[in-house]
Design a protein around this motif. Sequence first.
Motif, PDB file in Angstrom:
ATOM      1  N   GLU A   1       7.140 -14.823  24.289  1.00 22.65           N
ATOM      2  CA  GLU A   1       6.722 -13.233  23.940  1.00 22.65           C
ATOM      3  C   GLU A   1       5.757 -13.049  23.658  1.00 22.65           C
ATOM      4  OE1 GLU A   1       7.068 -11.075  19.287  1.00 22.65           O
ATOM      5  OE2 GLU A   1       7.141 -12.655  19.494  1.00 22.65           O
ATOM      6  N   ALA A   2       4.275 -14.587  23.887  1.00 24.13           N
ATOM      7  CA  ALA A   2       2.890 -13.691  24.465  1.00 24.13           C
ATOM      8  C   ALA A   2       2.681 -13.446  25.581  1.00 24.13           C
ATOM      9  CB  ALA A   2       1.777 -15.276  24.378  1.00 24.13           C
ATOM     10  N   PHE A   3       3.898 -13.777  25.997  1.00 18.75           N
ATOM     11  CA  PHE A   3       3.382 -13.508  27.932  1.00 18.75           C
ATOM     12  C   PHE A   3       4.493 -12.457  28.208  1.00 18.75           C
ATOM     13  CE2 PHE A   3       5.528 -13.375  32.200  1.00 18.75           C
ATOM     14  CZ  PHE A   3       4.597 -14.714  33.224  1.00 18.75           C
ATOM     15  N   THR A   4       5.297 -12.366  27.390  1.00 21.44           N
ATOM     16  CA  THR A   4       5.922 -10.801  27.978  1.00 21.44           C
ATOM     17  C   THR A   4       4.849 -10.067  26.815  1.00 21.44           C
ATOM     18  OG1 THR A   4       7.645 -11.533  27.444  1.00 21.44           O
ATOM     19  CG2 THR A   4       7.973  -9.665  26.661  1.00 21.44           C
ATOM     20  N   LEU A   5       4.043 -10.489  25.891  1.00 20.62           N
ATOM     21  CA  LEU A   5       2.904  -8.755  25.395  1.00 20.62           C
ATOM     22  C   LEU A   5       1.817  -8.562  26.103  1.00 20.62           C
ATOM     23  CD1 LEU A   5       2.114  -9.756  21.844  1.00 20.62           C
ATOM     24  CD2 LEU A   5       3.215  -8.328  22.882  1.00 20.62           C
ATOM     25  N   GLU A   6       1.764  -9.681  27.461  1.00 16.11           N
ATOM     26  CA  GLU A   6       0.476  -9.090  27.989  1.00 16.11           C
ATOM     27  C   GLU A   6       1.345  -8.997  29.459  1.00 16.11           C
ATOM     28  OE1 GLU A   6      -1.841 -13.273  27.555  1.00 16.11           O
ATOM     29  OE2 GLU A   6      -0.950 -13.986  29.866  1.00 16.11           O
ATOM     30  N   LEU A   7       2.248  -8.463  29.842  1.00 13.77           N
ATOM     31  CA  LEU A   7       2.889  -7.945  31.430  1.00 13.77           C
ATOM     32  C   LEU A   7       2.304  -6.596  31.480  1.00 13.77           C
ATOM     33  CD1 LEU A   7       6.312  -9.321  31.591  1.00 13.77           C
ATOM     34  CD2 LEU A   7       4.128  -9.951  32.756  1.00 13.77           C
ATOM     35  N   GLY A   8       1.629  -6.352  32.565  1.00 16.30           N
ATOM     36  CA  GLY A   8       0.829  -4.606  32.620  1.00 16.30           C
ATOM     37  C   GLY A   8      -0.795  -5.003  33.651  1.00 16.30           C
ATOM     38  N   PRO A   9      -1.127  -3.977  33.944  1.00 15.73           N
ATOM     39  CA  PRO A   9      -2.200  -3.866  34.219  1.00 15.73           C
ATOM     40  C   PRO A   9      -3.172  -4.121  33.137  1.00 15.73           C
ATOM     41  CG  PRO A   9      -1.056  -1.827  33.515  1.00 15.73           C
ATOM     42  CD  PRO A   9      -0.029  -1.872  33.386  1.00 15.73           C
ATOM     43  N   ASN A  10      -4.820  -3.881  32.352  1.00 19.96           N
ATOM     44  CA  ASN A  10      -5.299  -4.709  32.050  1.00 19.96           C
ATOM     45  C   ASN A  10      -5.737  -2.963  30.885  1.00 19.96           C
ATOM     46  OD1 ASN A  10      -7.972  -3.565  32.746  1.00 19.96           O
ATOM     47  ND2 ASN A  10      -7.696  -5.266  34.496  1.00 19.96           N
ATOM     48  N   ASN A  11      -6.520  -1.824  32.223  1.00 17.72           N
ATOM     49  CA  ASN A  11      -7.173  -0.968  31.778  1.00 17.72           C
ATOM     50  C   ASN A  11      -8.652  -0.743  30.662  1.00 17.72           C
ATOM     51  OD1 ASN A  11      -5.116   0.528  33.105  1.00 17.72           O
ATOM     52  ND2 ASN A  11      -3.950   0.801  31.802  1.00 17.72           N
ATOM     53  N   CYS A  12      -9.102  -2.315  30.514  1.00 15.97           N
ATOM     54  CA  CYS A  12     -10.183  -1.703  30.192  1.00 15.97           C
ATOM     55  C   CYS A  12     -11.154  -1.344  30.248  1.00 15.97           C
ATOM     56  CB  CYS A  12     -10.527  -3.623  29.595  1.00 15.97           C
ATOM     57  SG  CYS A  12      -9.145  -4.786  28.482  1.00 15.97           S
ATOM     58  N   ALA A  13     -11.188  -0.640  31.570  1.00 16.21           N
ATOM     59  CA  ALA A  13     -12.690   0.154  32.429  1.00 16.21           C
ATOM     60  C   ALA A  13     -12.465   1.782  32.168  1.00 16.21           C
ATOM     61  CB  ALA A  13     -12.635  -0.379  34.127  1.00 16.21           C
ATOM     62  N   ALA A  14     -13.755   1.934  31.537  1.00 17.39           N
ATOM     63  CA  ALA A  14     -13.902   3.761  31.446  1.00 17.39           C
ATOM     64  C   ALA A  14     -13.215   4.479  32.551  1.00 17.39           C
ATOM     65  CB  ALA A  14     -15.003   4.197  31.411  1.00 17.39           C
ATOM     66  N   SER A  15     -12.960   3.913  33.718  1.00 17.41           N
ATOM     67  CA  SER A  15     -12.720   4.674  34.485  1.00 17.41           C
ATOM     68  C   SER A  15     -11.873   4.118  35.236  1.00 17.41           C
ATOM     69  CB  SER A  15     -13.398   5.164  35.303  1.00 17.41           C
ATOM     70  OG  SER A  15     -13.295   6.321  36.612  1.00 17.41           O
ATOM     71  N   GLN A  16     -10.159   4.545  36.125  1.00 23.03           N
ATOM     72  CA  GLN A  16      -9.140   4.222  36.372  1.00 23.03           C
ATOM     73  C   GLN A  16     -10.055   4.046  38.292  1.00 23.03           C
ATOM     74  OE1 GLN A  16      -5.522   5.535  35.821  1.00 23.03           O
ATOM     75  NE2 GLN A  16      -6.307   7.289  34.903  1.00 23.03           N
ATOM     76  N   ASP A  17     -11.134   5.487  38.468  1.00 21.75           N
ATOM     77  CA  ASP A  17     -11.577   4.829  39.548  1.00 21.75           C
ATOM     78  C   ASP A  17     -13.032   4.225  39.815  1.00 21.75           C
ATOM     79  OD1 ASP A  17      -9.524   6.446  41.095  1.00 21.75           O
ATOM     80  OD2 ASP A  17     -10.548   8.542  40.271  1.00 21.75           O
ATOM     81  N   SER A  18     -13.127   3.643  40.282  1.00 23.45           N
ATOM     82  CA  SER A  18     -14.435   3.375  41.148  1.00 23.45           C
ATOM     83  C   SER A  18     -15.707   4.146  40.184  1.00 23.45           C
ATOM     84  CB  SER A  18     -14.377   2.324  41.972  1.00 23.45           C
ATOM     85  OG  SER A  18     -16.081   1.876  42.286  1.00 23.45           O
ATOM     86  N   LEU A  19     -16.570   3.183  39.994  1.00 27.67           N
ATOM     87  CA  LEU A  19     -17.827   3.883  39.973  1.00 27.67           C
ATOM     88  C   LEU A  19     -18.841   3.637  40.329  1.00 27.67           C
ATOM     89  CD1 LEU A  19     -18.082   4.213  35.156  1.00 27.67           C
ATOM     90  CD2 LEU A  19     -17.002   5.773  37.250  1.00 27.67           C
ATOM     91  N   ALA A  20     -18.453   2.983  40.939  1.00 28.19           N
ATOM     92  CA  ALA A  20     -19.943   1.922  42.476  1.00 28.19           C
ATOM     93  C   ALA A  20     -19.488   2.558  43.377  1.00 28.19           C
ATOM     94  CB  ALA A  20     -19.577   0.355  42.361  1.00 28.19           C
ATOM     95  N   GLY A  21     -20.254   2.919  43.949  1.00 26.93           N
ATOM     96  CA  GLY A  21     -20.363   3.016  45.145  1.00 26.93           C
ATOM     97  C   GLY A  21     -20.678   5.119  44.973  1.00 26.93           C
ATOM     98  N   ASP A  22     -20.637   5.544  43.345  1.00 26.43           N
ATOM     99  CA  ASP A  22     -20.315   7.449  43.212  1.00 26.43           C
ATOM    100  C   ASP A  22     -22.070   8.028  43.972  1.00 26.43           C
ATOM    101  OD1 ASP A  22     -21.980   6.282  41.590  1.00 26.43           O
ATOM    102  OD2 ASP A  22     -20.949   6.777  39.905  1.00 26.43           O
TER     103      ASP A  22
END
Length: 413
Positions: free
Chosen positions: A392-413
């Motif tokens: 169940e633990a393995f299944t719960l964490e499947l998928g993207p992490n989404n812990c950043a403030a933006s879906q796009d890179s803020l570097a190079g902006d």
Amino acid sequence: MNADDFPTPDADVESVDPETLKDHIDAGEDVTLLDARMQSDYEEWRIDGENVTSINVPYFEFLEDEIDDDVLEQIPDDREVTVLCAKGGASEFVAGTLADRGYDVNHLEDGMNGWASIYEAVEVERYDGAGTLLQYQRPSSGCLGYLLYDDGEAAIIDPLRAFTDRYLGDADELGVDLQYALDTHIHADHISGVRDLDAEGVEGVIPEAAVDRGVTYAAEQSSASPASQARQDADELTTAADGDTFEVGDATIEAVYTPGHTTGMTSYLVGDSLLATGDGLFVESVARPDLEEGDDGAPDAARMLYESLQERILTLPDDTLIGGAHFSDAAEPAEDGTYTAPIGELVEEMDALTMDEDEFVDLILSDMPPRPANYEEIIATNLGQNAVDDEEAFTLELGPNNCAASQDSLAGD
């Protein structure tokens, strides 16, 4: 349907293991994937890349004896196609059905579960502190961890429960004693391995500032005592306060309190060379501030993060490496293959790090991605309030992490 419920096609179908598929993608080879999962699962999380062509046709489209022509027209017949699903059963059936019709196909062994089992260790070549530093990388979710070893001793930062045996095995192969397992914060995207490693004799460490979130397996300290004395009893983990240190051979790991992403977020300065920032700062973005107190608390958390960045992180020498606990699809690896970068380089490339406070807060509140899947249940599990088995633990964490403030890179902006 369960994997065992799918009929066996007449054609023999070869399987490809997840590691081999990743090798092909990393080598820049053109890869075509037919993802047979439901559209909602596909849109939430899939295998992607510049050289990856990904097609989503759910498995049920192949259950009829006469498959619609418009379904078959979506599948290339001039190249090899790898079919995948969640666990490998549906993909084997779909691949066999297509092979019966003359398509050049194979299927991904164990499906996306197999993809999620890939875990690679890459040496951080620019680390110049005592000992050797490895970065663990989980490409399926972007989770990162760090193994420091020196003079027969080792420590792991931000371990995953799913790979507890891997850490112990790697330590054995390296001939070192795994002394510490340290978490930067209460994670919202994966199940922490700190308690499981502690149960195996490794000293588990969590930030002292995180305890009052409701942690059930550690006691808050009344004073900033040395970390080695902060352990209360066999059922409680060590708590690390700002400035506490952990010795690994001749290397030192120092706790640096950096709240913002969470109130308990604590970075670890490894050998005065790399700051393991957890989810405070990444090579492509900064942390999202809404996973602890929700939307209402996000503005205050964003201001706390700004202060941590400006006063605790960016004041370190410019050549100090930053290594977060995650990377996204927008991140670019360094020449050594790790997701690390010097502070000075990030300041030059990421405008968010040179903004004034109000601009910073407005920016990171403006484009936050969806919250990690199952994040409330994962947090409860990491607090010790919710018990789940390994599957169940393995299944719960499947998928993207989404812990950043933006879906796009803020570097190079």
